[in-house]
Design a protein around this motif. Structure first.
Motif, short mmCIF file in Angstrom:
data_model
loop_
_atom_site.label_atom_id
_atom_site.label_comp_id
_atom_site.label_asym_id
_atom_site.label_seq_id
_atom_site.Cartn_x
_atom_site.Cartn_y
_atom_site.Cartn_z
N ALA A 22 0.85 -1.19 0.00
CA ALA A 22 0.00 0.00 0.00
C ALA A 22 0.89 1.24 0.00
O ALA A 22 1.63 1.47 0.95
CB ALA A 22 -0.91 0.00 1.23
N PHE A 23 0.84 2.00 -1.10
CA PHE A 23 1.52 3.29 -1.15
C PHE A 23 0.56 4.31 -0.57
O PHE A 23 -0.55 4.49 -1.08
CB PHE A 23 1.89 3.65 -2.59
CG PHE A 23 3.13 2.96 -3.06
CD1 PHE A 23 4.35 3.61 -3.03
CD2 PHE A 23 3.07 1.65 -3.53
CE1 PHE A 23 5.50 2.96 -3.46
CE2 PHE A 23 4.22 1.01 -3.96
CZ PHE A 23 5.43 1.67 -3.92
N ASP A 103 5.46 7.31 1.51
CA ASP A 103 5.43 6.30 2.57
C ASP A 103 4.68 5.10 2.02
O ASP A 103 3.74 5.24 1.22
CB ASP A 103 4.72 6.83 3.80
CG ASP A 103 5.44 8.01 4.44
OD1 ASP A 103 6.64 8.20 4.17
OD2 ASP A 103 4.80 8.73 5.21
N LEU A 104 5.07 3.90 2.44
CA LEU A 104 4.38 2.71 1.98
C LEU A 104 4.41 1.64 3.05
O LEU A 104 5.20 1.71 3.99
CB LEU A 104 4.99 2.18 0.68
CG LEU A 104 6.43 1.68 0.75
CD1 LEU A 104 6.50 0.22 0.35
CD2 LEU A 104 7.28 2.51 -0.18
N SER A 105 3.52 0.67 2.89
CA SER A 105 3.44 -0.46 3.82
C SER A 105 3.44 -1.75 3.03
O SER A 105 2.86 -1.82 1.95
CB SER A 105 2.16 -0.38 4.65
OG SER A 105 2.14 0.80 5.42
N VAL A 106 4.08 -2.76 3.59
CA VAL A 106 4.05 -4.12 3.05
C VAL A 106 3.36 -4.98 4.10
O VAL A 106 3.76 -5.00 5.26
CB VAL A 106 5.47 -4.65 2.77
CG1 VAL A 106 5.42 -6.12 2.35
CG2 VAL A 106 6.16 -3.81 1.71
N HIS A 107 2.29 -5.65 3.68
CA HIS A 107 1.49 -6.47 4.59
C HIS A 107 1.57 -7.94 4.16
O HIS A 107 1.28 -8.25 3.01
CB HIS A 107 0.03 -6.04 4.58
CG HIS A 107 -0.18 -4.59 4.88
ND1 HIS A 107 0.02 -4.05 6.13
CD2 HIS A 107 -0.59 -3.58 4.09
CE1 HIS A 107 -0.25 -2.77 6.10
NE2 HIS A 107 -0.60 -2.44 4.87
N TRP A 119 5.09 -4.11 7.68
CA TRP A 119 6.26 -3.24 7.75
C TRP A 119 5.92 -1.91 7.09
O TRP A 119 5.28 -1.88 6.03
CB TRP A 119 7.45 -3.85 7.00
CG TRP A 119 7.98 -5.10 7.60
CD1 TRP A 119 9.05 -5.22 8.44
CD2 TRP A 119 7.48 -6.44 7.41
NE1 TRP A 119 9.25 -6.53 8.79
CE2 TRP A 119 8.30 -7.31 8.17
CE3 TRP A 119 6.43 -6.99 6.68
CZ2 TRP A 119 8.10 -8.68 8.21
CZ3 TRP A 119 6.23 -8.35 6.71
CH2 TRP A 119 7.06 -9.18 7.48
N ASN A 120 6.34 -0.82 7.70
CA ASN A 120 6.15 0.52 7.13
C ASN A 120 7.50 1.06 6.70
O ASN A 120 8.50 0.88 7.40
CB ASN A 120 5.53 1.48 8.15
CG ASN A 120 4.11 1.10 8.49
OD1 ASN A 120 3.34 0.67 7.65
ND2 ASN A 120 3.76 1.26 9.75
N PHE A 121 7.51 1.74 5.56
CA PHE A 121 8.72 2.37 5.03
C PHE A 121 8.41 3.85 4.82
O PHE A 121 7.42 4.18 4.17
CB PHE A 121 9.14 1.71 3.72
CG PHE A 121 9.39 0.24 3.88
CD1 PHE A 121 10.64 -0.23 4.25
CD2 PHE A 121 8.37 -0.68 3.70
CE1 PHE A 121 10.86 -1.59 4.43
CE2 PHE A 121 8.58 -2.04 3.87
CZ PHE A 121 9.84 -2.49 4.23
N TYR A 152 13.68 5.46 6.93
CA TYR A 152 13.65 4.50 8.03
C TYR A 152 12.42 3.61 7.87
O TYR A 152 11.53 3.89 7.07
CB TYR A 152 13.66 5.19 9.39
CG TYR A 152 12.42 5.99 9.74
CD1 TYR A 152 11.42 5.46 10.55
CD2 TYR A 152 12.24 7.28 9.25
CE1 TYR A 152 10.30 6.19 10.86
CE2 TYR A 152 11.12 8.02 9.56
CZ TYR A 152 10.14 7.47 10.36
OH TYR A 152 9.02 8.19 10.66
N SER A 153 12.39 2.53 8.66
CA SER A 153 11.25 1.60 8.60
C SER A 153 10.95 1.11 9.99
O SER A 153 11.74 1.27 10.92
CB SER A 153 11.58 0.41 7.69
OG SER A 153 12.58 -0.39 8.28
N ASN A 154 9.78 0.51 10.13
CA ASN A 154 9.44 -0.17 11.37
C ASN A 154 8.53 -1.35 11.07
O ASN A 154 7.84 -1.37 10.07
CB ASN A 154 8.81 0.77 12.42
CG ASN A 154 7.50 1.35 12.00
OD1 ASN A 154 6.88 0.96 11.02
ND2 ASN A 154 7.02 2.33 12.74
#
Length: 157
Positions: A22-23, A103-107, A119-121, A152-154
């Motif tokens: 998800a961007f 910002d983007l997320s990988v689920h 994970w969020n980037f 950064y990421s988390n």
């Protein structure tokens, strides 16, 4: 398992083939379907320090966290794709317009489509965009690869 953690048998072992990207701010969600994602990782850089007069060992002191670039692979997308337009501003825009990181997320998804790891980037932007080779003797999908670096990421879950 860590104390206080519970194991959900519905999601163990976690599959690596069912995921979504998800961007943040992207209106066309179907544009973010990928065949493969790799490179999620972080590394702690250290400085090696030697103690004066003691030659048997050294100290490794934490310095900074480095993040590996995240690589996305998919079939070549259409020109009006959100992601293609965004990448073109970086690679074909001659730096005439402001470059806007995303910002983007990988689920990682479970069997029923629920998010089980995420994970969020932050402040990501493309640093490499290439197309895999073409072969006249193979009947394969043409693949593009987009590599993003980020501030950064988390890991959320």
């Amino acid at each position: 398992m860590m104390p206080g953690e519970t194991q959900n048998n519905d999601i163990w072992p976690i599959p690596a083939f069912y995921f979504k990207v998800a961007f943040h701010g992207a209106k066309n969600k179907s544009d973010t379907a990928f065949q493969e994602i790799s490179g999620i990782g972080s590394q702690l850089d250290t400085d090696e320090v030697f103690e004066g007069g003691e030659n048997r060992f050294s100290y490794h002191l934490p310095k900074a966290v480095k993040h590996t670039n995240v690589v996305f692979k998919r079939g070549i997308a259409e020109l009006d794709s959100f992601l293609v337009k965004w990448c073109k501003t970086f690679f074909e825009g001659d730096f005439k317009s402001p470059l806007v990181p995303k910002d983007l997320s990988v689920h990682l998804l479970g069997e029923k489509g629920t998010v089980i790891r995420s994970w969020n980037f932050f402040q990501a932007y493309p640093v490499n965009w290439k197309v895999d080779g073409f072969h006249s003797t193979k009947n394969e999908v043409a693949i593009e690869e987009i590599e993003l670096c980020y501030q950064y990421s988390n890991r959320v879950m």
